[in-house]
Write a protein that holds these residues in place. Structure first.
Motif, PDB file in Angstrom:
ATOM      1  N   TYR A 182     -10.929   2.676  -6.448  1.00 29.29           N
ATOM      2  CA  TYR A 182     -10.327   3.798  -7.176  1.00 29.29           C
ATOM      3  C   TYR A 182     -11.013   3.988  -8.524  1.00 29.29           C
ATOM      4  O   TYR A 182     -11.357   3.014  -9.208  1.00 29.29           O
ATOM      5  CB  TYR A 182      -8.845   3.543  -7.457  1.00 29.29           C
ATOM      6  N   ALA A 231       0.124  -5.283  -5.233  1.00 34.08           N
ATOM      7  CA  ALA A 231      -0.439  -4.048  -4.706  1.00 34.08           C
ATOM      8  C   ALA A 231      -1.655  -4.415  -3.860  1.00 34.08           C
ATOM      9  O   ALA A 231      -2.273  -5.458  -4.057  1.00 34.08           O
ATOM     10  CB  ALA A 231      -0.832  -3.126  -5.857  1.00 34.08           C
ATOM     11  N   ILE A 287      -5.046  -4.858  -2.920  1.00 34.94           N
ATOM     12  CA  ILE A 287      -6.294  -4.882  -3.695  1.00 34.94           C
ATOM     13  C   ILE A 287      -7.402  -4.152  -2.948  1.00 34.94           C
ATOM     14  O   ILE A 287      -8.223  -3.457  -3.552  1.00 34.94           O
ATOM     15  CB  ILE A 287      -6.696  -6.336  -4.024  1.00 34.94           C
ATOM     16  N   ASP A 314      -9.066   9.173  -9.960  1.00 34.66           N
ATOM     17  CA  ASP A 314      -8.253   9.041  -8.735  1.00 34.66           C
ATOM     18  C   ASP A 314      -6.803   8.671  -9.080  1.00 34.66           C
ATOM     19  O   ASP A 314      -5.857   9.301  -8.623  1.00 34.66           O
ATOM     20  CB  ASP A 314      -8.788   7.900  -7.837  1.00 34.66           C
ATOM     21  N   VAL A 315      -6.645   7.607  -9.867  1.00 37.13           N
ATOM     22  CA  VAL A 315      -5.301   7.092 -10.100  1.00 37.13           C
ATOM     23  C   VAL A 315      -4.514   8.000 -11.038  1.00 37.13           C
ATOM     24  O   VAL A 315      -3.307   8.170 -10.891  1.00 37.13           O
ATOM     25  CB  VAL A 315      -5.307   5.629 -10.618  1.00 37.13           C
ATOM     26  N   ASN A 332       0.843  -1.197   0.000  1.00 38.15           N
ATOM     27  CA  ASN A 332       0.000   0.000   0.000  1.00 38.15           C
ATOM     28  C   ASN A 332       0.883   1.253   0.000  1.00 38.15           C
ATOM     29  O   ASN A 332       2.114   1.164   0.013  1.00 38.15           O
ATOM     30  CB  ASN A 332      -0.980  -0.027   1.178  1.00 38.15           C
ATOM     31  N   ASP A 333       0.254   2.402  -0.050  1.00 43.82           N
ATOM     32  CA  ASP A 333       1.016   3.653  -0.140  1.00 43.82           C
ATOM     33  C   ASP A 333       1.969   3.831   1.032  1.00 43.82           C
ATOM     34  O   ASP A 333       3.112   4.259   0.856  1.00 43.82           O
ATOM     35  CB  ASP A 333       0.061   4.859  -0.194  1.00 43.82           C
ATOM     36  N   GLU A 360      -2.568  -9.919 -12.600  1.00 42.44           N
ATOM     37  CA  GLU A 360      -3.476  -8.769 -12.686  1.00 42.44           C
ATOM     38  C   GLU A 360      -4.662  -9.021 -13.611  1.00 42.44           C
ATOM     39  O   GLU A 360      -5.763  -8.514 -13.377  1.00 42.44           O
ATOM     40  CB  GLU A 360      -2.718  -7.519 -13.174  1.00 42.44           C
ATOM     41  N   TYR A 366      -0.957   7.479  -9.508  1.00 41.45           N
ATOM     42  CA  TYR A 366      -0.799   6.221  -8.783  1.00 41.45           C
ATOM     43  C   TYR A 366       0.297   5.384  -9.440  1.00 41.45           C
ATOM     44  O   TYR A 366       0.355   5.293 -10.659  1.00 41.45           O
ATOM     45  CB  TYR A 366      -2.135   5.452  -8.782  1.00 41.45           C
ATOM     46  N   MET A 384      -7.101  -0.539  -3.626  1.00 35.20           N
ATOM     47  CA  MET A 384      -7.310  -0.133  -5.031  1.00 35.20           C
ATOM     48  C   MET A 384      -8.749  -0.307  -5.502  1.00 35.20           C
ATOM     49  O   MET A 384      -9.139   0.285  -6.510  1.00 35.20           O
ATOM     50  CB  MET A 384      -6.452  -1.009  -5.978  1.00 35.20           C
TER      51      MET A 384
END
Ligand code: HXC
Length: 258
Positions: free
Chosen positions: A73, A65, A67, A77-78, A29-30, A132, A83, A70
């Protein structure tokens, strides 16, 4: 501030960063990526550090990443928040070598993170993949670009389109990882490599990393010229004089990283 989702320590001239969100299989995450970026930058700026190891847990290097973060989003946003680029590309700016010591899952962004490192040493339980496609997206942190360069088009397409995982043996055969070792030997092996690298001239080590990376990013002619310029430049360092004198005098070199 003390990081919460990574552990940071040193062994001699080696900096070790352990991704530490075990319950979520180190989902990225961020906050984790920001902490990772800050730790990498701090090691890069530290004259006492010559090489960095990035590792995870036995079960997961990183399962991708996050999930959950995300899921809701939107494109706006991204796109507006940039992002990925915003906090994932820090690792590319690090000039000291980074070894990924991978055990367990390296999936999606986790596989991409490992590929952003300079080389990968895998435990025999490692599993790599770009799943993905199963989530209705595609890799977003270089997976569609670095994977084909590492393993060729056919296998990269297979992985990106089917979302299947490949085990450590297949990953080594394909050239994604440089070595496979038993799980309980992973950190010894990575540390051995890192200590070796950290014992060499820091200037020469950084030049070698920069030159090999050129092979990924440009044409052969440009890469060969870039390598030649760096090769010539290293004759301006004290470490080149010391390294060659030590060989001729049959003794160990004493590099001063100058
Ligand atoms: C958030 C995750 C996660 C992820 C696992 N978890 N992966 N949470 N993001 N990417 C959580 C699970 O929800 C679960 O939480 C806990 O970690 C343990 O996972 P399990 O699924 O119960 O474990 P297991 O059955 O052993 O299966 C392991 C797994 C599976 C095969 C790795 O977790 C899985 O398929 N994960 C998703 C892998 C993936 O799709 N990665 C790509 C993400 S997209 P709870 O709370 O239930 O215990 C991506 C895009 C990158 O990375 C774009 C650039 C950045």
């Amino acid at each position: 501030t003390t990081p919460e989702l990574i552990l940071v320590r040193t062994e001699g001239r080696v900096g070790i960063i352990t991704l530490n969100r075990p319950k979520q299989l180190n989902a990225l995450n961020d906050q984790l990526m920001n902490e990772l970026g800050a730790a990498l930058k701090a090691f890069d700026a530290d004259d006492g550090i010559g090489c960095i190891i990035l590792t995870g847990s036995e079960k997961a290097f990183a399962a991708g990443a996050d999930i959950g973060a995300m899921a809701t989003y939107t494109f706006a946003d991204v796109y507006k928040g940039d992002y990925i680029t915003r906090n994932w590309e820090t690792i590319r700016s690090i000039r000291k070598p980074i070894i990924a010591a991978v055990s367990g899952f390296a999936l999606g962004g986790g596989c991409e993170l490992a590929m952003m490192c300079d080389f990968i040493i895998a435990a025999d339980n490692a599993k790599f993949g770009q799943p993905e496609i199963k989530l209705g997206i595609i890799p977003g942190a270089g997976g569609t670009q670095r994977l084909p360069r590492a393993v060729g088009k056919s296998k990269a397409m297979d992985l990106a389109l089917t979302g299947r995982m490949m085990d450590a043996t297949e990953a080594e055969r394909a050239g994604l990882v440089s070595r496979v070792v038993p799980l309980d030997k992973l950190m010894d092996e990575a540390l051995g490599a890192a200590l070796t690298i950290a014992g060499f001239s820091q200037v020469a080590v950084m030049a070698a990393k920069e030159a090999v990376n050129k092979a990924f990013e440009g044409t052969l002619a440009d890469g060969v010229m870039f390598e030649r310029r760096l090769f010539h430049a290293l004759f301006a360092t004290a470490d080149q004089k010391e390294g060659m004198a030590a060989f001729l005098e049959k003794r160990a070199p004493n590099f001063t990283h100058q």
